[in-house]
Scaffold this motif. Sequence first.
Motif, PDB file in Angstrom:
ATOM      1  N   ARG A  95       0.837  -1.190   0.000  1.00  0.00           N
ATOM      2  CA  ARG A  95       0.000   0.000   0.000  1.00  0.00           C
ATOM      3  C   ARG A  95       0.876   1.246   0.000  1.00  0.00           C
ATOM      4  NH1 ARG A  95      -4.685   2.320  -1.542  1.00  0.00           N
ATOM      5  NH2 ARG A  95      -6.020   3.059   0.158  1.00  0.00           N
ATOM      6  N   GLU A  96       0.422   2.299  -0.676  1.00  0.00           N
ATOM      7  CA  GLU A  96       1.167   3.556  -0.694  1.00  0.00           C
ATOM      8  C   GLU A  96       1.282   4.152   0.707  1.00  0.00           C
ATOM      9  OE1 GLU A  96      -1.478   3.423  -4.416  1.00  0.00           O
ATOM     10  OE2 GLU A  96      -1.586   2.802  -2.314  1.00  0.00           O
ATOM     11  N   LYS A  97       2.258   5.031   0.879  1.00  0.00           N
ATOM     12  CA  LYS A  97       2.480   5.711   2.161  1.00  0.00           C
ATOM     13  C   LYS A  97       2.349   7.217   1.994  1.00  0.00           C
ATOM     14  CE  LYS A  97       5.619   2.803   4.909  1.00  0.00           C
ATOM     15  NZ  LYS A  97       6.933   2.814   5.580  1.00  0.00           N
ATOM     16  N   ALA A  98       1.983   7.872   3.098  1.00  0.00           N
ATOM     17  CA  ALA A  98       2.028   9.332   3.119  1.00  0.00           C
ATOM     18  C   ALA A  98       3.489   9.791   3.130  1.00  0.00           C
ATOM     19  CB  ALA A  98       1.315   9.861   4.357  1.00  0.00           C
ATOM     20  N   PRO A  99       3.818  10.844   2.383  1.00  0.00           N
ATOM     21  CA  PRO A  99       5.191  11.356   2.397  1.00  0.00           C
ATOM     22  C   PRO A  99       5.592  11.877   3.779  1.00  0.00           C
ATOM     23  CG  PRO A  99       3.948  12.225   0.519  1.00  0.00           C
ATOM     24  CD  PRO A  99       2.956  11.554   1.423  1.00  0.00           C
ATOM     25  N   LEU A 100       6.877  12.023   3.976  1.00  0.00           N
ATOM     26  CA  LEU A 100       7.408  12.496   5.253  1.00  0.00           C
ATOM     27  C   LEU A 100       6.916  13.902   5.600  1.00  0.00           C
ATOM     28  CD1 LEU A 100      11.035  11.167   4.771  1.00  0.00           C
ATOM     29  CD2 LEU A 100       9.492  10.485   6.629  1.00  0.00           C
ATOM     30  N   LYS A 101       6.596  14.696   4.611  1.00  0.00           N
ATOM     31  CA  LYS A 101       6.136  16.061   4.846  1.00  0.00           C
ATOM     32  C   LYS A 101       4.632  16.159   5.081  1.00  0.00           C
ATOM     33  CE  LYS A 101       9.817  18.199   2.058  1.00  0.00           C
ATOM     34  NZ  LYS A 101      10.102  19.037   0.858  1.00  0.00           N
ATOM     35  N   ALA A 102       3.925  15.034   5.093  1.00  0.00           N
ATOM     36  CA  ALA A 102       2.469  15.047   5.245  1.00  0.00           C
ATOM     37  C   ALA A 102       2.070  15.364   6.685  1.00  0.00           C
ATOM     38  CB  ALA A 102       1.888  13.695   4.836  1.00  0.00           C
ATOM     39  N   SER A 103       0.846  15.900   6.848  1.00  0.00           N
ATOM     40  CA  SER A 103       0.294  16.185   8.176  1.00  0.00           C
ATOM     41  C   SER A 103      -1.214  16.003   8.133  1.00  0.00           C
ATOM     42  CB  SER A 103       0.638  17.614   8.615  1.00  0.00           C
ATOM     43  OG  SER A 103       0.021  18.557   7.749  1.00  0.00           O
ATOM     44  N   ASN A 104      -1.846  15.880   9.296  1.00  0.00           N
ATOM     45  CA  ASN A 104      -3.273  15.562   9.319  1.00  0.00           C
ATOM     46  C   ASN A 104      -4.166  16.740   8.953  1.00  0.00           C
ATOM     47  OD1 ASN A 104      -3.365  17.143  11.629  1.00  0.00           O
ATOM     48  ND2 ASN A 104      -3.748  15.450  13.027  1.00  0.00           N
ATOM     49  N   ASP A 105      -3.607  17.926   8.802  1.00  0.00           N
ATOM     50  CA  ASP A 105      -4.389  19.091   8.372  1.00  0.00           C
ATOM     51  C   ASP A 105      -3.882  19.656   7.043  1.00  0.00           C
ATOM     52  OD1 ASP A 105      -1.993  20.110   9.238  1.00  0.00           O
ATOM     53  OD2 ASP A 105      -2.859  21.651  10.544  1.00  0.00           O
ATOM     54  N   MET A 106      -3.158  18.852   6.287  1.00  0.00           N
ATOM     55  CA  MET A 106      -2.467  19.364   5.096  1.00  0.00           C
ATOM     56  C   MET A 106      -3.398  19.815   3.976  1.00  0.00           C
ATOM     57  SD  MET A 106      -0.946  15.724   3.662  1.00  0.00           S
ATOM     58  CE  MET A 106      -0.416  16.340   2.051  1.00  0.00           C
ATOM     59  N   TYR A 107      -4.658  19.406   4.002  1.00  0.00           N
ATOM     60  CA  TYR A 107      -5.589  19.794   2.950  1.00  0.00           C
ATOM     61  C   TYR A 107      -6.608  20.842   3.408  1.00  0.00           C
ATOM     62  CZ  TYR A 107      -3.721  15.579   0.801  1.00  0.00           C
ATOM     63  OH  TYR A 107      -2.871  14.630   0.276  1.00  0.00           O
ATOM     64  N   LEU A 108      -6.474  21.349   4.635  1.00  0.00           N
ATOM     65  CA  LEU A 108      -7.504  22.206   5.220  1.00  0.00           C
ATOM     66  C   LEU A 108      -7.139  23.689   5.145  1.00  0.00           C
ATOM     67  CD1 LEU A 108      -8.288  20.129   8.445  1.00  0.00           C
ATOM     68  CD2 LEU A 108      -9.181  19.837   6.122  1.00  0.00           C
ATOM     69  N   ASP A 109      -8.177  24.526   4.983  1.00  0.00           N
ATOM     70  CA  ASP A 109      -7.970  25.968   5.049  1.00  0.00           C
ATOM     71  C   ASP A 109      -8.069  26.445   6.501  1.00  0.00           C
ATOM     72  OD1 ASP A 109     -10.688  26.058   5.694  1.00  0.00           O
ATOM     73  OD2 ASP A 109     -11.313  26.684   3.687  1.00  0.00           O
ATOM     74  N   GLU A 110      -8.054  27.762   6.694  1.00  0.00           N
ATOM     75  CA  GLU A 110      -8.052  28.296   8.056  1.00  0.00           C
ATOM     76  C   GLU A 110      -9.352  28.023   8.809  1.00  0.00           C
ATOM     77  OE1 GLU A 110      -9.261  31.363   5.061  1.00  0.00           O
ATOM     78  OE2 GLU A 110      -7.568  29.993   5.323  1.00  0.00           O
ATOM     79  N   THR A 111     -10.418  27.663   8.061  1.00  0.00           N
ATOM     80  CA  THR A 111     -11.691  27.336   8.717  1.00  0.00           C
ATOM     81  C   THR A 111     -11.843  25.838   8.960  1.00  0.00           C
ATOM     82  OG1 THR A 111     -12.909  27.107   6.626  1.00  0.00           O
ATOM     83  CG2 THR A 111     -12.767  29.319   7.594  1.00  0.00           C
ATOM     84  N   GLY A 112     -10.846  25.056   8.568  1.00  0.00           N
ATOM     85  CA  GLY A 112     -10.889  23.614   8.805  1.00  0.00           C
ATOM     86  C   GLY A 112     -11.567  22.811   7.723  1.00  0.00           C
ATOM     87  N   ASN A 113     -11.821  23.428   6.556  1.00  0.00           N
ATOM     88  CA  ASN A 113     -12.459  22.729   5.441  1.00  0.00           C
ATOM     89  C   ASN A 113     -11.435  22.360   4.370  1.00  0.00           C
ATOM     90  OD1 ASN A 113     -15.232  22.880   6.357  1.00  0.00           O
ATOM     91  ND2 ASN A 113     -15.121  25.077   5.933  1.00  0.00           N
TER      92      ASN A 113
END
Length: 562
Positions: A95-113
Amino acid sequence: MKKSNFLFLSLLLFIAATLQIHCQTYAKNGMVVSSDKTSSQVGVDILKKGGNAIDAAVATAFSLAVTHPAAGNIGGGGFIVFMDNNGKVTTIDFREKAPLKASNDMYLDETGNVVDNSNHMSAKAIGVPGTVAGLYLAHRKYGKLPWAEVVQPAVEQAKNGFPFNWSLYGAAEYFTSEENRNPFMKGYFLNENEKIPEPGEWWKQPALAKTLSLIRDNGHDGFYKGETAKNIASWMKENGGLITKKDLRKYEAIERSPIKGSYKGYDIYSMPPPSSGGVALVEMMNLMELADFKTIEFNSAAHLHLVAEAMRRAFADRAEHLGDPDFNPDIPIKKLTSKSFAQKRFNEIDMHRASVSDSTKFGQIYDGESTTHLSTMDAFGNAVSLTYTLEYSYGSQMGSPQLGFIFNNEMGDFNPQPGITKNNGQIGTMPNLIAPEKRMLSSMTPTIVGKNGKPFLVIGSPGGRTIINTVFQTVLNVLEFNMRIDKAIEALKIHHQWLPDQIIYEKDLMSPDTRRILENMGHTLGTRNNMGALMGITFDPEKRLLTGASDSSQPDSGAVGY
């Protein structure tokens, strides 16, 4: 064997070899079933050279990277379940892995969307590919022929070309149309004359041939180090992706113990986490073992209601508990796959009324549908069930022209918003949140059913969210209802995934009367044209007969045996 039986079997084998249609294919020495019949033939040719089921699976998988680029890949990842001729079963997790630079909020804007579907449609959606590492590990540990020999057919297909088919032609017309603004995909299907090949004309992929040649000559390092790794990392830097040479250098496939269950004397082996398929499959089969099918007719409203309620519970448990085991060491696998847990779940089912899914509890992560499956068996008694994926059809639709393959967009299989679970099926539970080097949860369900220590059924499917349920119903059809493999594959499939709270069924395959009964029981129904594209093999040990079939919804697929 009686002479009359021998003559009848010989006739069946002759007909199966002659007719180019989607029906059962019979063989005595080996079988490969995949999404592209030319790739299935590549696998069978490897078997004829003395290769085993692993060799055939590896060769077929690399070939599919050439002939079936919507899902066949070296830019994605997947899983292998392998049963050897002594009945020992193991699995390979690539299975693919998340890169080392990934984070759990990496796709979210300042409002959390989530920003502009960036977890699916951006270079940041590309996970570290695992396919080459997984195929290399499987071959190194369990293959028979030299590595270069099993990779070479794919190199030749990419370099010299193969006949362009109508499925590829339709995709090429779309990706080269004015409305498509993806520069990589606009040029992806063009031949050296800068034109789309006509169906039947030969399509050559020189850049992919070069990449595959490096893999052939250098194995694992031919992809994760050297020229290919350098080009991948450079492309990522230029296009906003996160994968670096360090990510590639650190990636390794993992051998894991299978999920094991049983059903009325059969042994069921499937993929453990980070696949959710094996746990859910065994949980649902345990529930079915408690049902009285003497009073529940196949495809009746009562049967479909029971199946949907089993699915509802398995998918709720999936979302609550399952994720990458290297980040979630306390996954209660023994509990979820136990007969006692199934009894508790079964007791909760009202056979006359639908349960209600609650969005404050648990549901389903989205999985794309650009997945493909292949099944192989050899004359030695070994069997392989292999499913791998790019996520969406043609993955991220991004890639380097110098490398010739398409990158996945598998980061979209992580839960994108921590703590946010919605009625539409988005989940925010902890086990599948993004973290560096974490493997995203999957629905892929490569499965082998054994009988008396020998392979009996080898099965799997693409289909994203529906994979678990299409495999589950096909296994149930064969084991409980004694269906032959092609009929089990083609029979009506339904899908329930806890959230959204509805039964999806294959259009035109459920009677109006059955629909009305299910609606009166409280179910909400929806349709789709088809679910999954199953590729299966059964084995009769007394006759030493292999029987293969592919889903008729895949016009280029096929079972090839000898």
